[in-house]
Motif scaffolding. Structure first.
Motif, PDB file in Angstrom:
ATOM      1  N   ILE A  15      -1.342  68.718  61.044  1.00 33.61           N
ATOM      2  CA  ILE A  15      -2.228  69.805  60.611  1.00 33.61           C
ATOM      3  C   ILE A  15      -3.444  69.236  59.898  1.00 33.61           C
ATOM      4  O   ILE A  15      -4.590  69.623  60.172  1.00 33.61           O
ATOM      5  N   GLY A  16      -3.215  68.312  58.981  1.00 32.41           N
ATOM      6  CA  GLY A  16      -4.326  67.712  58.245  1.00 32.41           C
ATOM      7  C   GLY A  16      -5.327  67.015  59.142  1.00 32.41           C
ATOM      8  O   GLY A  16      -6.546  67.169  58.984  1.00 32.41           O
ATOM      9  N   ILE A  17      -4.818  66.267  60.106  1.00 33.91           N
ATOM     10  CA  ILE A  17      -5.701  65.522  61.014  1.00 33.91           C
ATOM     11  C   ILE A  17      -6.435  66.472  61.953  1.00 33.91           C
ATOM     12  O   ILE A  17      -7.669  66.444  62.048  1.00 33.91           O
ATOM     13  N   PHE A  23      -6.738  69.922  62.184  1.00 36.14           N
ATOM     14  CA  PHE A  23      -7.435  71.134  61.759  1.00 36.14           C
ATOM     15  C   PHE A  23      -8.462  70.904  60.660  1.00 36.14           C
ATOM     16  O   PHE A  23      -9.297  71.768  60.414  1.00 36.14           O
ATOM     17  N   PHE A  24      -8.401  69.756  60.000  1.00 44.01           N
ATOM     18  CA  PHE A  24      -9.305  69.532  58.878  1.00 44.01           C
ATOM     19  C   PHE A  24     -10.166  68.277  59.026  1.00 44.01           C
ATOM     20  O   PHE A  24     -11.376  68.326  58.835  1.00 44.01           O
ATOM     21  N   VAL A  25      -9.553  67.146  59.361  1.00 46.23           N
ATOM     22  CA  VAL A  25     -10.279  65.870  59.370  1.00 46.23           C
ATOM     23  C   VAL A  25     -11.111  65.686  60.636  1.00 46.23           C
ATOM     24  O   VAL A  25     -12.318  65.432  60.570  1.00 46.23           O
ATOM     25  N   VAL A  26     -10.490  65.807  61.796  1.00 45.27           N
ATOM     26  CA  VAL A  26     -11.189  65.546  63.065  1.00 45.27           C
ATOM     27  C   VAL A  26     -12.381  66.489  63.299  1.00 45.27           C
ATOM     28  O   VAL A  26     -13.445  66.028  63.720  1.00 45.27           O
ATOM     29  N   PRO A  27     -12.257  67.792  63.032  1.00 46.52           N
ATOM     30  CA  PRO A  27     -13.429  68.662  63.260  1.00 46.52           C
ATOM     31  C   PRO A  27     -14.657  68.248  62.441  1.00 46.52           C
ATOM     32  O   PRO A  27     -15.784  68.513  62.848  1.00 46.52           O
ATOM     33  N   LEU A  28     -14.438  67.602  61.291  1.00 51.76           N
ATOM     34  CA  LEU A  28     -15.564  67.130  60.475  1.00 51.76           C
ATOM     35  C   LEU A  28     -16.061  65.752  60.910  1.00 51.76           C
ATOM     36  O   LEU A  28     -17.128  65.317  60.483  1.00 51.76           O
ATOM     37  N   ALA A  72      -2.904  67.829  52.851  1.00 52.52           N
ATOM     38  CA  ALA A  72      -1.873  68.023  53.884  1.00 52.52           C
ATOM     39  C   ALA A  72      -1.333  66.677  54.367  1.00 52.52           C
ATOM     40  O   ALA A  72      -0.112  66.476  54.451  1.00 52.52           O
ATOM     41  N   ILE A  73      -2.230  65.746  54.660  1.00 54.99           N
ATOM     42  CA  ILE A  73      -1.801  64.420  55.136  1.00 54.99           C
ATOM     43  C   ILE A  73      -1.019  63.693  54.046  1.00 54.99           C
ATOM     44  O   ILE A  73       0.059  63.134  54.294  1.00 54.99           O
ATOM     45  N   GLY A  74      -1.560  63.699  52.828  1.00 59.58           N
ATOM     46  CA  GLY A  74      -0.897  63.007  51.726  1.00 59.58           C
ATOM     47  C   GLY A  74       0.472  63.590  51.399  1.00 59.58           C
ATOM     48  O   GLY A  74       1.420  62.858  51.101  1.00 59.58           O
ATOM     49  N   THR A  75       0.585  64.918  51.466  1.00 64.20           N
ATOM     50  CA  THR A  75       1.874  65.557  51.215  1.00 64.20           C
ATOM     51  C   THR A  75       2.860  65.208  52.321  1.00 64.20           C
ATOM     52  O   THR A  75       4.034  64.922  52.057  1.00 64.20           O
ATOM     53  N   GLY A  76       2.387  65.204  53.569  1.00 68.75           N
ATOM     54  CA  GLY A  76       3.258  64.822  54.686  1.00 68.75           C
ATOM     55  C   GLY A  76       3.777  63.403  54.541  1.00 68.75           C
ATOM     56  O   GLY A  76       4.980  63.135  54.721  1.00 68.75           O
TER      57      GLY A  76
END
Length: 197
Positions: A19-21, A23-28, A115-119
């Protein structure tokens, strides 16, 4: 070797990382640290699947781990295989999330890092990882008694510094926010584990 807690940590951690990668990181077009950061750099330059790159980049580290801690290696391979699959599986859904959810780049970078760090932290808390730099951080934390989240944060800073040359405009700052949020989330998830060591 495998318990329900470890399996649950692998599943939940893999979903949060994906989810972190996606939905948040890659689109930016920003970076995270560690093997994920290396995979993102290669993805941005050559358009190769992130999960596949993570698998390939982790092979040399797994070869080294074979000689040091085989039990951790087997568990980490499981974490890497599932997280790589989930990352690539969820990739087509980036568009829908970006279309329906409008957040500022700063907020997206921070939430992606959390999200990534929590995962990663959920996995490390159960002595499981996605391999790669997490496996190195896990090994180092056992020998130098520094919180594994702090070690991950330092490695992440090195990765985005190396990748700085491909980052346009304020992407470096956003990447820095991502790894800072991720490092803090990982540290918080593994704090009690470090105190019990």
């Amino acid at each position: 070797m495998f318990s329900l807690k470890k399996i649950g940590a692998i599943v939940i951690g893999s979903i949060l990382i994906a989810i972190g990668i996606n939905f948040f990181v890659v689109p930016l077009g920003i970076l995270d640290g560690g093997i994920i950061g290396v995979a993102l750099i290669i993805n941005y330059v050559f358009d190769i699947k992130i999960g596949l790159i993570m698998l390939l980049c982790s092979i040399p580290i797994f070869v080294l781990a074979w000689f040091y801690n085989r039990e951790l290696l087997y568990i980490s391979v499981s974490g890497l295989l599932l997280s790589s699959y989930v990352i690539d599986f969820m990739e087509p859904y980036q568009y829908y999330f970006s279309y329906y959810i409008e957040w500022t780049p700063f907020t997206r970078a921070v939430v992606g890092g959390l999200a990534i760090g929590t995962g990663i932290g959920v996995m490390l808390r159960q002595h499981v990882s996605t391999g790669g730099m997490d496996l190195i951080a896990e090994y180092l934390s056992e020998h130098i008694k520094i919180n594994v989240g702090i070690i991950v944060l330092v490695i992440d800073l090195l990765i985005i510094s190396i990748g700085e040359w491909i980052l346009p405009g304020d992407s470096f700052f956003l990447s820095l926010m991502t790894i800072t949020a991720g490092g803090l989330a990982t540290s918080l998830c593994t704090l009690r584990r470090s105190e019990n060591s």
